[in-house]
Design a protein around this motif. Structure first.
Motif, PDB file in Angstrom:
ATOM      1  N   ILE A 165     -38.911 -33.236 -21.915  1.00 39.48           N
ATOM      2  CA  ILE A 165     -37.947 -34.010 -21.130  1.00 39.48           C
ATOM      3  C   ILE A 165     -37.579 -35.256 -21.927  1.00 39.48           C
ATOM      4  O   ILE A 165     -38.452 -36.030 -22.318  1.00 39.48           O
ATOM      5  N   VAL A 166     -36.289 -35.439 -22.141  1.00 41.84           N
ATOM      6  CA  VAL A 166     -35.767 -36.645 -22.775  1.00 41.84           C
ATOM      7  C   VAL A 166     -35.057 -37.442 -21.688  1.00 41.84           C
ATOM      8  O   VAL A 166     -34.167 -36.922 -21.017  1.00 41.84           O
ATOM      9  N   SER A 167     -35.458 -38.692 -21.505  1.00 44.74           N
ATOM     10  CA  SER A 167     -34.927 -39.462 -20.375  1.00 44.74           C
ATOM     11  C   SER A 167     -34.742 -40.917 -20.770  1.00 44.74           C
ATOM     12  O   SER A 167     -35.242 -41.374 -21.801  1.00 44.74           O
ATOM     13  N   THR A 168     -34.020 -41.624 -19.922  1.00 46.22           N
ATOM     14  CA  THR A 168     -33.790 -43.049 -20.143  1.00 46.22           C
ATOM     15  C   THR A 168     -33.712 -43.760 -18.801  1.00 46.22           C
ATOM     16  O   THR A 168     -33.517 -43.130 -17.757  1.00 46.22           O
ATOM     17  N   GLY A 169     -33.871 -45.080 -18.828  1.00 47.17           N
ATOM     18  CA  GLY A 169     -33.791 -45.863 -17.605  1.00 47.17           C
ATOM     19  C   GLY A 169     -34.856 -45.479 -16.596  1.00 47.17           C
ATOM     20  O   GLY A 169     -35.920 -44.949 -16.948  1.00 47.17           O
ATOM     21  N   TYR A 170     -34.558 -45.719 -15.319  1.00 47.66           N
ATOM     22  CA  TYR A 170     -35.553 -45.424 -14.294  1.00 47.66           C
ATOM     23  C   TYR A 170     -35.766 -43.921 -14.122  1.00 47.66           C
ATOM     24  O   TYR A 170     -36.753 -43.496 -13.508  1.00 47.66           O
ATOM     25  N   MET A 171     -34.876 -43.108 -14.711  1.00 51.13           N
ATOM     26  CA  MET A 171     -35.084 -41.668 -14.650  1.00 51.13           C
ATOM     27  C   MET A 171     -36.318 -41.244 -15.441  1.00 51.13           C
ATOM     28  O   MET A 171     -36.845 -40.148 -15.229  1.00 51.13           O
ATOM     29  N   THR A 172     -36.805 -42.098 -16.331  1.00 52.20           N
ATOM     30  CA  THR A 172     -38.044 -41.781 -17.026  1.00 52.20           C
ATOM     31  C   THR A 172     -39.212 -41.750 -16.051  1.00 52.20           C
ATOM     32  O   THR A 172     -40.131 -40.929 -16.188  1.00 52.20           O
ATOM     33  N   GLY A 173     -39.221 -42.639 -15.070  1.00 46.71           N
ATOM     34  CA  GLY A 173     -40.248 -42.567 -14.033  1.00 46.71           C
ATOM     35  C   GLY A 173     -40.192 -41.251 -13.290  1.00 46.71           C
ATOM     36  O   GLY A 173     -41.232 -40.633 -12.991  1.00 46.71           O
ATOM     37  N   ARG A 174     -38.983 -40.786 -12.987  1.00 44.87           N
ATOM     38  CA  ARG A 174     -38.815 -39.487 -12.332  1.00 44.87           C
ATOM     39  C   ARG A 174     -39.271 -38.355 -13.254  1.00 44.87           C
ATOM     40  O   ARG A 174     -39.835 -37.363 -12.808  1.00 44.87           O
ATOM     41  N   ALA A 175     -38.980 -38.512 -14.560  1.00 47.95           N
ATOM     42  CA  ALA A 175     -39.387 -37.488 -15.523  1.00 47.95           C
ATOM     43  C   ALA A 175     -40.902 -37.354 -15.568  1.00 47.95           C
ATOM     44  O   ALA A 175     -41.439 -36.239 -15.620  1.00 47.95           O
ATOM     45  N   LEU A 176     -41.598 -38.472 -15.547  1.00 46.07           N
ATOM     46  CA  LEU A 176     -43.065 -38.430 -15.533  1.00 46.07           C
ATOM     47  C   LEU A 176     -43.580 -37.785 -14.257  1.00 46.07           C
ATOM     48  O   LEU A 176     -44.530 -36.986 -14.286  1.00 46.07           O
ATOM     49  N   ASP A 177     -42.960 -38.120 -13.129  1.00 51.33           N
ATOM     50  CA  ASP A 177     -43.354 -37.497 -11.860  1.00 51.33           C
ATOM     51  C   ASP A 177     -43.086 -35.992 -11.894  1.00 51.33           C
ATOM     52  O   ASP A 177     -43.896 -35.191 -11.404  1.00 51.33           O
ATOM     53  N   ALA A 178     -41.944 -35.611 -12.468  1.00 49.10           N
ATOM     54  CA  ALA A 178     -41.598 -34.187 -12.551  1.00 49.10           C
ATOM     55  C   ALA A 178     -42.578 -33.443 -13.444  1.00 49.10           C
ATOM     56  O   ALA A 178     -42.965 -32.302 -13.148  1.00 49.10           O
ATOM     57  N   ALA A 179     -42.990 -34.070 -14.538  1.00 45.40           N
ATOM     58  CA  ALA A 179     -43.951 -33.430 -15.440  1.00 45.40           C
ATOM     59  C   ALA A 179     -45.287 -33.209 -14.737  1.00 45.40           C
ATOM     60  O   ALA A 179     -45.939 -32.168 -14.918  1.00 45.40           O
ATOM     61  N   ARG A 180     -45.702 -34.194 -13.931  1.00 44.84           N
ATOM     62  CA  ARG A 180     -46.958 -34.029 -13.191  1.00 44.84           C
ATOM     63  C   ARG A 180     -46.826 -32.916 -12.151  1.00 44.84           C
ATOM     64  O   ARG A 180     -47.767 -32.126 -11.941  1.00 44.84           O
ATOM     65  N   ALA A 181     -45.660 -32.832 -11.499  1.00 42.91           N
ATOM     66  CA  ALA A 181     -45.451 -31.773 -10.514  1.00 42.91           C
ATOM     67  C   ALA A 181     -45.412 -30.405 -11.193  1.00 42.91           C
ATOM     68  O   ALA A 181     -45.964 -29.423 -10.666  1.00 42.91           O
ATOM     69  N   ALA A 182     -44.792 -30.332 -12.359  1.00 42.22           N
ATOM     70  CA  ALA A 182     -44.726 -29.058 -13.084  1.00 42.22           C
ATOM     71  C   ALA A 182     -46.100 -28.617 -13.557  1.00 42.22           C
ATOM     72  O   ALA A 182     -46.396 -27.419 -13.617  1.00 42.22           O
ATOM     73  N   SER A 183     -46.950 -29.590 -13.872  1.00 37.19           N
ATOM     74  CA  SER A 183     -48.300 -29.266 -14.324  1.00 37.19           C
ATOM     75  C   SER A 183     -49.069 -28.507 -13.251  1.00 37.19           C
ATOM     76  O   SER A 183     -49.880 -27.624 -13.564  1.00 37.19           O
ATOM     77  N   GLU A 184     -48.801 -28.828 -11.995  1.00 37.47           N
ATOM     78  CA  GLU A 184     -49.460 -28.127 -10.904  1.00 37.47           C
ATOM     79  C   GLU A 184     -49.015 -26.678 -10.807  1.00 37.47           C
ATOM     80  O   GLU A 184     -49.670 -25.860 -10.157  1.00 37.47           O
TER      81      GLU A 184
END
Length: 331
Positions: A215-234
Motif C-alpha cells: 500500500i502506497v499512501s499519503t496524508g491521513y490516508m496512511t493511518g487508514r492504510a495501516l488499519d487496513a493492513a492490520r485488518a487484512a492480516s486477520e
C-alpha cells in the motif's frame, strides 16, 4: 496524549475538518498551532497570517502568544498570499493559513508568481484538503495536489498525523522557498511511532509484509492504510505500507524500490485519482518500465455533495472498508 481546551481558544467544532474514527486512538489537539507558537519563541523572524480562518486553522495559539507577529487580512486570500510574500522579502518566514480550496482556486497565480517564482519563504498550511469538508464542492479541495504540482519550485507535503504535523511545522522553516502543506486540524490522531522522523522528500516504509501487496499512501490516508493492513492480516494477507509525505519533490527511487518488491499495489489518497499520488506512482513506474497491477483508492472526477465526513467517505469510496477490499480482493 489527548488534550482539551475551550472552543473560544482553538475553535474546536466537530465536523469542521476534524478527522473521524479516532475515538479509540490517541489524539493531540491543535498540533500545528501549538508547535508553531513554540517555534515562534525560538525564531523571532517567524510571522503568522490568516484570511479570517484563524479559528478553523488552529493558528490561534500563535496569535495568543505572539500577537505583534500575527496578521488577519480578512476574507481575501489573494491579499493573504501577497502580504506573506512581502513579509518574506524583508526577511520574515511567513506562515499563512486558510482553507485549501480558497488558496488554490482563488490565489493560485499569487502562489505561483509572488511566492514560488521568487523563492519566497512562505509556508502555506491549507486546511480541510480533499474531502474533509461537509459543505460541498465550494469548500472541497479535491484537486489541490494536481493544481499545486504544476507550480515550479514549490514543495508539497501531506502529513499523516499529529506526530508528523508537528515535525513538518518545524521543518518547513528551513526548507528554501515556498511550501504547501495539507493541514490536519482539531483533535489529530497519533498514527506514527515516537521514533518516526519526517525527512523532506523521502518516503517512509511503515510496515513490512510478505510481498504479495504493498500500500502506497499519503496524508491521513496512511493511518487508514495501516488499519487496513492490520485488518487484512486477520484474513491471512500481510500487506506492506509505504507513507509518502512529500508529494513534491517526489521520492521516485523509494517508491520504485517498494513497488518492485510487491506483486501488486494499492494507492490510497484523499484526492481525485488523477493528478495526485496515484498519478505520480504510475508515472514513475511507467518511466522505469515496471509493471504491477494497481488499485487506486481515491475520488472520481466530479463535484461532491454536502454531508458528514463519514457519509461522504462511504459514498465516494475512500473509507477504511474500501481500502481493506482493495488489499484483500484486489478490486
Amino acid at each position: 496524549m489527548s488534550t482539551t481546551t475551550g472552543p473560544e481558544v482553538f475553535g474546536q467544532t466537530r465536523g469542521m475538518g476534524e478527522l473521524i474514527d479516532v475515538a479509540d486512538k490517541e489524539t493531540v489537539l491543535a498540533p500545528f498551532g501549538t508547535e508553531l507558537a513554540a517555534l515562534g519563541r525560538e525564531r523571532p523572524e517567524i510571522v503568522a497570517l490568516t484570511a479570517d480562518m484563524g479559528r478553523y486553522s488552529d493558528i490561534l495559539p500563535f496569535r495568543d502568544e505572539h500577537p505583534d507577529r500575527f496578521f488577519n487580512v480578512g476574507m481575501a486570500e489573494q491579499n493573504l498570499v501577497a502580504t506573506a510574500a512581502g513579509l518574506a522579502k524583508v526577511g520574515k518566514i511567513a506562515y499563512c493559513t486558510t482553507y485549501s480550496v480558497f488558496v488554490t482556486r482563488r490565489a493560485y497565480d499569487f502562489v505561483a508568481i509572488a511566492c514560488a517564482h521568487s523563492m519566497a519563504n512562505v509556508k502555506i498550511f491549507a486546511g480541510m484538503p480533499g474531502l474533509m469538508n461537509g459543505y460541498g464542492a465550494t469548500h472541497q479541495a479535491t484537486e489541490d495536489l494536481n493544481m499545486m504540482r504544476g507550480i515550479a519550485d514549490l514543495t508539497i507535503i501531506d502529513p499523516c498525523d499529529a506526530v508528523e504535523l508537528r515535525q513538518v511545522t518545524r521543518a518547513v522553516a528551513d526548507i528554501p522557498g515556498t511550501v504547501y502543506v495539507r493541514l490536519l486540524r482539531g483533535k489529530v490522531p497519533v498514527e506514527l511511532p515516537d521514533d518516526y522522523e519526517f525527512i523532506p522528500g523521502v518516503a517512509a516504509p511503515l510496515r513490512s509484509g510478505d510481498g504479495s501487496v504493498g500500500i502506497v499512501s499519503t496524508g491521513y490516508m496512511t493511518g487508514r492504510a495501516l488499519d487496513a493492513a492490520r485488518a487484512a492480516s486477520e484474513q491471512g494477507i500481510e500487506a506492506s505500507v509505504l507513507h509518502v509525505p512529500t508529494i513534491k519533490p517526489f521520492d521516485t527511487a523509494g517508491v520504485l524500490e517498494f513497488a518492485g518488491r510487491h506483486d501488486r499495489l494499492v494507492v490510497a489518497e484523499n484526492h481525485k485519482r488523477t493528478g495526485g499520488l496515484a498519478t505520480l506512482v504510475t508515472e514513475a513506474m511507467f518511466d522505469a518500465g515496471l509493471l504491477r497491477p494497481m488499485v487506486r483508492v481515491g475520488l472520481d472526477d466530479g463535484f461532491f455533495e454536502c454531508g458528514s465526513q463519514e457519509y461522504l467517505e462511504a459514498t465516494y469510496g475512500v473509507d477504511l472498508p474500501r481500502i481493506v477490499r482493495a488489499v484483500v480482493d484486489g478490486v
